[in-house]
Design a protein around this motif. Structure first.
Motif, PDB file in Angstrom:
ATOM      1  N   PHE A   1       0.827  -1.207   0.000  1.00 35.20           N
ATOM      2  CA  PHE A   1       0.000   0.000   0.000  1.00 35.20           C
ATOM      3  C   PHE A   1       0.855   1.248   0.000  1.00 35.20           C
ATOM      4  O   PHE A   1       2.069   1.193   0.158  1.00 35.20           O
ATOM      5  CB  PHE A   1      -0.997   0.002   1.161  1.00 35.20           C
ATOM      6  N   VAL A   2       0.185   2.384  -0.186  1.00 35.21           N
ATOM      7  CA  VAL A   2       0.846   3.685  -0.282  1.00 35.21           C
ATOM      8  C   VAL A   2       0.343   4.582   0.833  1.00 35.21           C
ATOM      9  O   VAL A   2      -0.841   4.605   1.136  1.00 35.21           O
ATOM     10  CB  VAL A   2       0.568   4.347  -1.653  1.00 35.21           C
ATOM     11  N   ILE A   3       1.263   5.333   1.438  1.00 31.98           N
ATOM     12  CA  ILE A   3       0.909   6.336   2.442  1.00 31.98           C
ATOM     13  C   ILE A   3       1.131   7.712   1.825  1.00 31.98           C
ATOM     14  O   ILE A   3       2.193   7.971   1.255  1.00 31.98           O
ATOM     15  CB  ILE A   3       1.785   6.202   3.711  1.00 31.98           C
ATOM     16  N   ASP A   4       0.128   8.571   1.933  1.00 34.67           N
ATOM     17  CA  ASP A   4       0.277   9.972   1.535  1.00 34.67           C
ATOM     18  C   ASP A   4       1.039  10.655   2.662  1.00 34.67           C
ATOM     19  O   ASP A   4       0.540  10.765   3.783  1.00 34.67           O
ATOM     20  CB  ASP A   4      -1.106  10.594   1.346  1.00 34.67           C
ATOM     21  N   THR A   5       2.263  11.116   2.412  1.00 32.06           N
ATOM     22  CA  THR A   5       3.099  11.653   3.487  1.00 32.06           C
ATOM     23  C   THR A   5       2.675  13.051   3.947  1.00 32.06           C
ATOM     24  O   THR A   5       3.071  13.480   5.023  1.00 32.06           O
ATOM     25  CB  THR A   5       4.580  11.679   3.078  1.00 32.06           C
TER      26      THR A   5
ATOM     27  N   VAL B   1      -3.460   6.221   4.649  1.00 37.74           N
ATOM     28  CA  VAL B   1      -3.264   5.101   3.739  1.00 37.74           C
ATOM     29  C   VAL B   1      -4.153   5.284   2.524  1.00 37.74           C
ATOM     30  O   VAL B   1      -5.308   5.659   2.633  1.00 37.74           O
ATOM     31  CB  VAL B   1      -3.618   3.770   4.438  1.00 37.74           C
ATOM     32  N   ARG B   2      -3.573   5.016   1.382  1.00 38.54           N
ATOM     33  CA  ARG B   2      -4.365   4.989   0.152  1.00 38.54           C
ATOM     34  C   ARG B   2      -3.754   3.972  -0.800  1.00 38.54           C
ATOM     35  O   ARG B   2      -2.650   3.484  -0.582  1.00 38.54           O
ATOM     36  CB  ARG B   2      -4.451   6.369  -0.494  1.00 38.54           C
ATOM     37  N   ASP B   3      -4.474   3.648  -1.803  1.00 42.77           N
ATOM     38  CA  ASP B   3      -4.005   2.772  -2.874  1.00 42.77           C
ATOM     39  C   ASP B   3      -3.451   1.430  -2.423  1.00 42.77           C
ATOM     40  O   ASP B   3      -2.293   1.113  -2.682  1.00 42.77           O
ATOM     41  CB  ASP B   3      -2.920   3.484  -3.708  1.00 42.77           C
TER      42      ASP B   3
END
Length: 120
Positions: free
Chosen positions: A92-96, A101-103
């Motif tokens: 997964f991806v974290i928007d910093t 958490v997204r994607d």
């Protein structure tokens, strides 16, 4: 000086802040480009913690998304600093900017990550 931040296990990785002032030794770990935050994988807790480097305290803990989610192993921040990719099931991806958490991407057990600037 050595400071221990409680709650982390398995010191497998080391990350040095871009400004060179601190080193963090723990589970999978990476440091934001501005050296203000550290992202730490919590293998046994199935989560990623965000650490404020000014206070060396956990400011947020993000669970691995999805039912049956497990095994976060590594975290790497993109060259532009906008995202942190986490290898887990699912990856997964974290928007910093928001530390959300997204994607979630459903790859089967991605243990290692490697990010190249031209991929982003």
């Amino acid at each position: 000086m050595i400071k221990i931040i409680g709650g982390f296990n398995s010191p497998f990785w080391i990350a040095i802040t871009p400004d060179g002032t601190n080193a963090y030794v723990t589970d999978g770990v990476d440091v934001s480009l501005d050296s203000k935050k550290v992202y730490v994988v919590n293998i046994s807790a199935n989560s990623v913690s965000v650490v404020d480097t000014a206070t060396n305290s956990v400011i947020k803990t993000l669970p691995v998304p999805g039912s049956g989610a497990r095994n976060p192993a590594q975290v790497h921040i993109t060259p532009d600093g906008k995202e942190a990719y986490v290898s887990a099931t699912p990856a997964f991806v974290i928007d910093t900017a928001t530390d959300t958490v997204r994607d979630p991407h459903f790859f089967y057990r991605p243990w290692f990550l490697c990010l190249y600037p031209e991929w982003h």
